[in-house]
Each structure stands twice: as C-alpha cells, then as structure tokens.
Design a protein around this motif. Structure first.
Motif, PDB file in Angstrom:
ATOM      1  N   VAL A  14       0.835  -1.209   0.000  1.00 47.96           N
ATOM      2  CA  VAL A  14       0.000   0.000   0.000  1.00 47.96           C
ATOM      3  C   VAL A  14       0.866   1.254   0.000  1.00 47.96           C
ATOM      4  CG1 VAL A  14      -1.655   1.334   1.358  1.00 47.96           C
ATOM      5  CG2 VAL A  14      -1.970  -1.123   1.100  1.00 47.96           C
ATOM      6  N   ALA A  15       1.907   1.248   0.842  1.00 46.46           N
ATOM      7  CA  ALA A  15       2.788   2.416   0.912  1.00 46.46           C
ATOM      8  C   ALA A  15       3.474   2.665  -0.435  1.00 46.46           C
ATOM      9  CB  ALA A  15       3.825   2.212   2.014  1.00 46.46           C
ATOM     10  N   GLU A  16       3.963   1.606  -1.059  1.00 50.60           N
ATOM     11  CA  GLU A  16       4.630   1.756  -2.355  1.00 50.60           C
ATOM     12  C   GLU A  16       3.643   2.180  -3.441  1.00 50.60           C
ATOM     13  OE1 GLU A  16       6.368  -2.049  -2.907  1.00 50.60           O
ATOM     14  OE2 GLU A  16       8.094  -1.666  -1.602  1.00 50.60           O
ATOM     15  N   ALA A  17       2.399   1.672  -3.340  1.00 52.46           N
ATOM     16  CA  ALA A  17       1.374   2.054  -4.320  1.00 52.46           C
ATOM     17  C   ALA A  17       1.064   3.538  -4.226  1.00 52.46           C
ATOM     18  CB  ALA A  17       0.110   1.228  -4.093  1.00 52.46           C
ATOM     19  N   ARG A  18       0.998   4.062  -3.013  1.00 47.89           N
ATOM     20  CA  ARG A  18       0.737   5.487  -2.839  1.00 47.89           C
ATOM     21  C   ARG A  18       1.866   6.329  -3.444  1.00 47.89           C
ATOM     22  NH1 ARG A  18      -2.680   8.622  -3.429  1.00 47.89           N
ATOM     23  NH2 ARG A  18      -4.058   7.317  -2.137  1.00 47.89           N
ATOM     24  N   GLU A  19       3.113   5.895  -3.262  1.00 47.32           N
ATOM     25  CA  GLU A  19       4.244   6.624  -3.838  1.00 47.32           C
ATOM     26  C   GLU A  19       4.152   6.659  -5.366  1.00 47.32           C
ATOM     27  OE1 GLU A  19       7.783   4.809  -2.424  1.00 47.32           O
ATOM     28  OE2 GLU A  19       7.492   5.409  -0.328  1.00 47.32           O
ATOM     29  N   ARG A  20       3.765   5.523  -5.963  1.00 49.20           N
ATOM     30  CA  ARG A  20       3.642   5.487  -7.420  1.00 49.20           C
ATOM     31  C   ARG A  20       2.534   6.417  -7.904  1.00 49.20           C
ATOM     32  NH1 ARG A  20       5.259   0.015  -6.810  1.00 49.20           N
ATOM     33  NH2 ARG A  20       3.093  -0.614  -6.379  1.00 49.20           N
ATOM     34  N   LEU A  21       1.408   6.408  -7.206  1.00 45.18           N
ATOM     35  CA  LEU A  21       0.297   7.269  -7.610  1.00 45.18           C
ATOM     36  C   LEU A  21       0.686   8.741  -7.534  1.00 45.18           C
ATOM     37  CD1 LEU A  21      -2.769   5.493  -5.952  1.00 45.18           C
ATOM     38  CD2 LEU A  21      -2.125   5.518  -8.357  1.00 45.18           C
ATOM     39  N   ASP A  22       1.468   9.105  -6.513  1.00 47.33           N
ATOM     40  CA  ASP A  22       1.909  10.488  -6.378  1.00 47.33           C
ATOM     41  C   ASP A  22       2.872  10.889  -7.496  1.00 47.33           C
ATOM     42  OD1 ASP A  22       0.387  10.696  -4.126  1.00 47.33           O
ATOM     43  OD2 ASP A  22       2.042  10.308  -2.724  1.00 47.33           O
ATOM     44  N   LYS A  26       3.495  13.812 -12.099  1.00 47.60           N
ATOM     45  CA  LYS A  26       4.721  14.515 -12.486  1.00 47.60           C
ATOM     46  C   LYS A  26       5.478  13.801 -13.610  1.00 47.60           C
ATOM     47  CE  LYS A  26       5.119  15.773  -7.610  1.00 47.60           C
ATOM     48  NZ  LYS A  26       5.954  15.676  -6.383  1.00 47.60           N
ATOM     49  N   ALA A  27       5.044  12.618 -13.973  1.00 44.29           N
ATOM     50  CA  ALA A  27       5.792  11.824 -14.953  1.00 44.29           C
ATOM     51  C   ALA A  27       5.302  12.101 -16.369  1.00 44.29           C
ATOM     52  CB  ALA A  27       5.660  10.341 -14.632  1.00 44.29           C
ATOM     53  N   ASP A  28       6.189  11.805 -17.341  1.00 40.84           N
ATOM     54  CA  ASP A  28       5.755  11.915 -18.727  1.00 40.84           C
ATOM     55  C   ASP A  28       4.856  10.733 -19.064  1.00 40.84           C
ATOM     56  OD1 ASP A  28       7.409   9.684 -19.142  1.00 40.84           O
ATOM     57  OD2 ASP A  28       9.124  10.936 -19.631  1.00 40.84           O
ATOM     58  N   GLU A  29       4.335  10.715 -20.279  1.00 41.50           N
ATOM     59  CA  GLU A  29       3.330   9.713 -20.658  1.00 41.50           C
ATOM     60  C   GLU A  29       3.875   8.291 -20.552  1.00 41.50           C
ATOM     61  OE1 GLU A  29       0.450   8.557 -24.454  1.00 41.50           O
ATOM     62  OE2 GLU A  29       1.632  10.410 -24.464  1.00 41.50           O
ATOM     63  N   ALA A  30       5.100   8.080 -21.004  1.00 39.26           N
ATOM     64  CA  ALA A  30       5.681   6.737 -20.976  1.00 39.26           C
ATOM     65  C   ALA A  30       5.890   6.263 -19.541  1.00 39.26           C
ATOM     66  CB  ALA A  30       7.009   6.711 -21.741  1.00 39.26           C
ATOM     67  N   ARG A  31       6.453   7.170 -18.733  1.00 32.74           N
ATOM     68  CA  ARG A  31       6.690   6.810 -17.324  1.00 32.74           C
ATOM     69  C   ARG A  31       5.376   6.589 -16.591  1.00 32.74           C
ATOM     70  NH1 ARG A  31       9.135   3.982 -13.621  1.00 32.74           N
ATOM     71  NH2 ARG A  31       9.304   5.044 -11.597  1.00 32.74           N
ATOM     72  N   ALA A  32       4.370   7.432 -16.896  1.00 34.99           N
ATOM     73  CA  ALA A  32       3.060   7.282 -16.246  1.00 34.99           C
ATOM     74  C   ALA A  32       2.447   5.921 -16.569  1.00 34.99           C
ATOM     75  CB  ALA A  32       2.131   8.402 -16.688  1.00 34.99           C
ATOM     76  N   LEU A  35       4.202   3.317 -14.537  1.00 32.38           N
ATOM     77  CA  LEU A  35       3.757   3.351 -13.144  1.00 32.38           C
ATOM     78  C   LEU A  35       2.358   2.740 -12.983  1.00 32.38           C
ATOM     79  CD1 LEU A  35       5.002   6.924 -12.159  1.00 32.38           C
ATOM     80  CD2 LEU A  35       5.909   4.747 -11.323  1.00 32.38           C
ATOM     81  N   GLU A  36       1.501   2.980 -13.970  1.00 30.27           N
ATOM     82  CA  GLU A  36       0.152   2.400 -13.919  1.00 30.27           C
ATOM     83  C   GLU A  36       0.215   0.877 -13.968  1.00 30.27           C
ATOM     84  OE1 GLU A  36      -1.939   4.146 -17.125  1.00 30.27           O
ATOM     85  OE2 GLU A  36      -1.993   6.163 -16.262  1.00 30.27           O
ATOM     86  N   THR A  37       1.084   0.356 -14.842  1.00 26.88           N
ATOM     87  CA  THR A  37       1.240  -1.099 -14.932  1.00 26.88           C
ATOM     88  C   THR A  37       1.741  -1.674 -13.614  1.00 26.88           C
ATOM     89  OG1 THR A  37       1.709  -0.923 -17.300  1.00 26.88           O
ATOM     90  CG2 THR A  37       2.366  -2.969 -16.182  1.00 26.88           C
ATOM     91  N   GLN A  38       2.721  -0.997 -13.004  1.00 25.90           N
ATOM     92  CA  GLN A  38       3.238  -1.450 -11.706  1.00 25.90           C
ATOM     93  C   GLN A  38       2.157  -1.379 -10.631  1.00 25.90           C
ATOM     94  OE1 GLN A  38       6.646   1.038 -10.943  1.00 25.90           O
ATOM     95  NE2 GLN A  38       7.897   0.124 -12.564  1.00 25.90           N
ATOM     96  N   HIS A  39       1.336  -0.335 -10.708  1.00 22.57           N
ATOM     97  CA  HIS A  39       0.249  -0.190  -9.716  1.00 22.57           C
ATOM     98  C   HIS A  39      -0.746  -1.346  -9.827  1.00 22.57           C
ATOM     99  CE1 HIS A  39      -2.637   1.854  -7.101  1.00 22.57           C
ATOM    100  NE2 HIS A  39      -3.558   1.480  -7.968  1.00 22.57           N
ATOM    101  N   ASP A  40      -1.158  -1.678 -11.068  1.00 22.38           N
ATOM    102  CA  ASP A  40      -2.106  -2.777 -11.263  1.00 22.38           C
ATOM    103  C   ASP A  40      -1.526  -4.091 -10.750  1.00 22.38           C
ATOM    104  OD1 ASP A  40      -3.914  -1.044 -12.354  1.00 22.38           O
ATOM    105  OD2 ASP A  40      -3.425  -1.532 -14.446  1.00 22.38           O
ATOM    106  N   ALA A  41      -0.226  -4.311 -11.005  1.00 18.63           N
ATOM    107  CA  ALA A  41       0.417  -5.540 -10.532  1.00 18.63           C
ATOM    108  C   ALA A  41       0.452  -5.574  -9.011  1.00 18.63           C
ATOM    109  CB  ALA A  41       1.828  -5.642 -11.098  1.00 18.63           C
ATOM    110  N   ALA A  42       0.699  -4.417  -8.394  1.00 19.01           N
ATOM    111  CA  ALA A  42       0.732  -4.352  -6.933  1.00 19.01           C
ATOM    112  C   ALA A  42      -0.636  -4.634  -6.338  1.00 19.01           C
ATOM    113  CB  ALA A  42       1.234  -2.980  -6.475  1.00 19.01           C
ATOM    114  N   MET A  43      -1.670  -4.102  -6.976  1.00 13.03           N
ATOM    115  CA  MET A  43      -3.031  -4.355  -6.480  1.00 13.03           C
ATOM    116  C   MET A  43      -3.409  -5.842  -6.603  1.00 13.03           C
ATOM    117  SD  MET A  43      -4.117  -1.514  -5.272  1.00 13.03           S
ATOM    118  CE  MET A  43      -2.387  -1.431  -4.731  1.00 13.03           C
ATOM    119  N   ALA A  44      -2.945  -6.464  -7.697  1.00 12.54           N
ATOM    120  CA  ALA A  44      -3.198  -7.899  -7.860  1.00 12.54           C
ATOM    121  C   ALA A  44      -2.493  -8.697  -6.762  1.00 12.54           C
ATOM    122  CB  ALA A  44      -2.737  -8.359  -9.243  1.00 12.54           C
TER     123      ALA A  44
END
Length: 417
Positions: A14-22, A26-32, A35-44
């Motif tokens: 949860v803590a790492e997911a919050r950092e990614r969302l924040d 600020k990230a460009d489209e590719a980085r965003a 981060l979204e892919t990493q977030h979905d994997a973390a939620m899974a």
C-alpha cells in the motif's frame, strides 16, 4: 508465512502504491504508463495476499474446531482420567501410526498405543532390501497422508452478516408482519384566518405492510461409508459438516441477493428501485457512480450502514477508472488500522451473487442497507443420521430464513444499458 507477516507485506504494498500514484502526475506519458502497470500488478498482489490470509484464518479456525471435537470425544475412566481407547476396543497399529505421521510426538501417546506401535515394527535382515520394489521391502512402507486437506474456496457474500443488514432472529417460523408508511410527499398547507380546516380526507396517512416468512433450504444427504469413517485420518463428520455449512451460507446469500420474492426471499437486488441506467453495456463511469449515490435521498445516505454493493469483477473495472487529471478514483484503506477501502468515500461490500457487467444487468447497489431485513429462524442445523443408513452414515444441513427491503426508496441500483 504467518498472518502477521502477510499483513505487514500488504502494508508495504500500500505504501509503495501510494508513492507510485503520487509520481504519476509529475511523470511523462511513458513513465506514467509504466507506473500504472506497476500499480495494477501491486493491487493484484495485494488481492492475492488477502485471499491467502482468508485461507490461513479458515484453516486455523478448522484446526481449533477439530481439536475441540477430539477433546470432547476423548473417553474417560470412572476416575476422570483420559485413556487411549474404550475398554472393549482394540487399539490398532494403523491408527497409532496415523497419529505419528500427523505430527504427534511418541511421548504423547498412551502406554497401550506405544506398545502397539513397537509390536507393529518388523525386524528385517540386513540385506539389500529396497523401497522401490514391493517384494523387496516396499510393502512395509506405509503411505503417508498430510494431516491437512486442500479445500477449494469461493467467496459468496455479505447478505447473511448482521453487520451489513438488519437481522431478526426468531425461534419459530410464523409470518412476521412489518407495517410501513410513506408520508414523504405530503405537506401541510397555508392557513387562512377565520377559515375552518378542510376535512376531506386528502391528507390522510396511508399505511402498508410487508411480510417476513420462513423459507427452508436443505443440502440433501451426503453419505459416507463406515469404513471411510473409521479409516480416514480426518474426522469426516467435522469436515463434511463444515462444507455443508458453507453450502447453506452460499444459498442464503444468493437468495437474499437475487431471490424472486415469489415463494422465496425478496432479494435486495430484486427489491431495489432504479437509480441510474449506465450508458454502456459493459462499463461504468465515475459520473454514473456519483449519480447512483445521489439518486438515494440524503436521509438514507447519512445512515452508518449506507454503502455500495457489487461483485469483484465490477470492482476491478472501477479500480481502473481515473478522474480528469489521470488520478485513480480507488482509495486504499489503512491496512495497519483495519480501515476498509472506500469507493467515493463510502464503504463497499463484495457480493459474488450480484451480476457482472453485461447488457441489462443490475450490477451495483447503493443505499441504506440496514433497511433490508433478514429474518432467521433459529440457526442453521447440521444433522448426522446414523441409524437410517447403518452401517454407513449420512449428514445433511437445513436453514430457514427470509429477506425483504422495508423501504424501496432506501436502496437504488445501477443497470447496464
């Protein structure tokens, strides 16, 4: 891994997911996107850990129940001291050996059991005997069975939970009548001085009535042989009783969710009224979620039990929704403090008996769930029949309940296009 360790791992996710969302803003489209892919994997991974925690807690509960059952069934002599077996029952090597392979320390065995265990050990000549060949010694090697059974599990839902709905428990099944009144559209009128009050009956109160009956459901008999009851390393009566109890829980949740109301409970989805019709056949927008919530009068929205209800696949689709700034709408709960996740600041309940996103399905509820009354007649009953199937045994479960939405305006549904 212990439950505590699993919870700590969830908290870290949860803590790492919050950092990614924040970082997404600020990230460009590719980085965003990364981060979204990493977030979905973390939620899974979070969901996987939650399922593992549920399984661990279930197994721990079953082990405790089994220990309690063995303690109750353990015979005693006239002086109150425990003994290994009934006086007229022969202690068998097979059962003593099963205790050993299940993890019982030999020092914990009764003297009679240790004697049987020593007698059952065959002394072999020191030759090139082997396990792989049956006649060369393989026949002497018992087959080990782990003292744990792998049970497939499915979540069924919250409708039988008194913390979600309003529970009414009775000892008998006679009908219970619930008087209703809806005076919300009637107002007072301006009074004219020196004018008599109108008495034409136009402002009379209209009452109604709803009924809670007692519909019965059963699991049908499950039979097992006398030999299986004696030979199995598991307590078959306790295991089957637990499984049948889950079957009763599933039918109760299903009927209280989508029951037709005709010779059956009036399920909460069936009894709810239309709040919003989605624009899509298999998707929901955040605007529609807000519209659903506000289709319910504020008088109901202020209830402590006001909440959403949906199945897990619908929740998955909602968790992927983003607002106009690309932020996820999903709000994680506080794992360490036990605060649940929220949807639009509201609690939600996962009910797998609800329909998934598809044409014409009622996929989401919102409202004051305490206005749904669940009538329970006693407790679910699990009975074992020994004489009827003798020498075999049979077990079956029974449950009686009913459900009704006391006020149709209290709970609204979202239906797909």
């Amino acid at each position: 891994m212990t439950i505590k360790e699993l919870r700590e791992k969830q908290a870290k996710i949860v803590a790492e997911a919050r950092e990614r969302l924040d970082q997404i803003d600020k990230a460009d489209e590719a980085r965003a996107k990364e981060l979204e892919t990493q977030h979905d994997a973390a939620m899974a991974e979070y969901d996987r850990l939650e399922a593992q925690i549920v399984r661990e807690e279930k197994v721990t509960s079953l082990e405790q129940r089994a220990d309690e059952l063995r303690a109750r069934q353990r015979p005693t002599n006239p002086d109150g001291e425990a003994r290994g077996e009934d006086d007229g029952t022969k202690i068998e090597y097979r059962k003593v050996f099963a205790k050993i392979v299940s993890g019982v320390d030999p020092s914990e065995l009764e003297p009679e059991e240790r004697a049987v265990l020593r007698q059952g050990v065959t002394k072999f000549e020191q030759r090139a005997q082997s396990v792989g060949t049956t006649t060369a010694g393989g026949y002497t090697v018992p087959t080990e069975l782990a003292n744990e059974i792998i049970r497939s599990m499915l979540a069924w839902g919250p409708m039988y939970d008194p913390g979600v709905t309003t529970e009414m428990v009775t000892s008998s099944g006679n009908p219970i009548k619930l008087p209703t009144v809806d005076d919300t559209t009637v107002t007072a009128v301006a009074h004219t001085e020196n004018t008599a009050l109108v008495d034409d009956g136009s402002k009379d109160v209209t009452f109604g009535q709803k009924s809670l009956d007692a519909y019965a459901f059963d699991t049908r008999f499950v039979r097992w042989s006398w030999e299986l009851d004696m030979d199995s390393i598991f307590n078959m009566e306790a295991l089957l009783g637990s499984l049948l109890g889950e079957r009763l829980g599933r039918i109760a949740n299903s009927q209280l969710t989508t029951g037709t109301g005709s010779s059956a409970p009036n399920g909460i989805v069936t009894a709810s009224t239309l709040g919003v019709t989605a624009a899509a056949v298999a998707a929901i927008t955040f605007d529609e979620i807000i519209d659903l919530e506000h289709s319910v009068d504020p008088a109901y929205r202020s209830s402590p039990k006001a909440a959403y209800m949906l199945n897990d696949s619908t929740l998955k689709a909602i968790r992927k929704l983003k607002d106009g700034q690309g932020q996820y709408i999903w709000q994680m709960g506080d794992v360490q403090k036990g605060v649940p996740g929220t949807l639009n600041g509201r609690r939600y309940h996962i009910n797998q008996a609800m329909a998934s996103l598809a044409t014409g399905n009622k996929t989401m509820l919102f409202g004051d769930l305490s206005k749904y009354f669940v009538r329970k007649v006693g407790s679910p009953v699990i009975g074992v029949m020994r004489e009827r199937f003798w020498p075999d045994l049979g077990i079956a479960g029974l449950i009686r309940f009913d459900g009704e939405l006391g006020d149709a305006a209290a709970v609204k549904h979202l239906i797909q296009a």
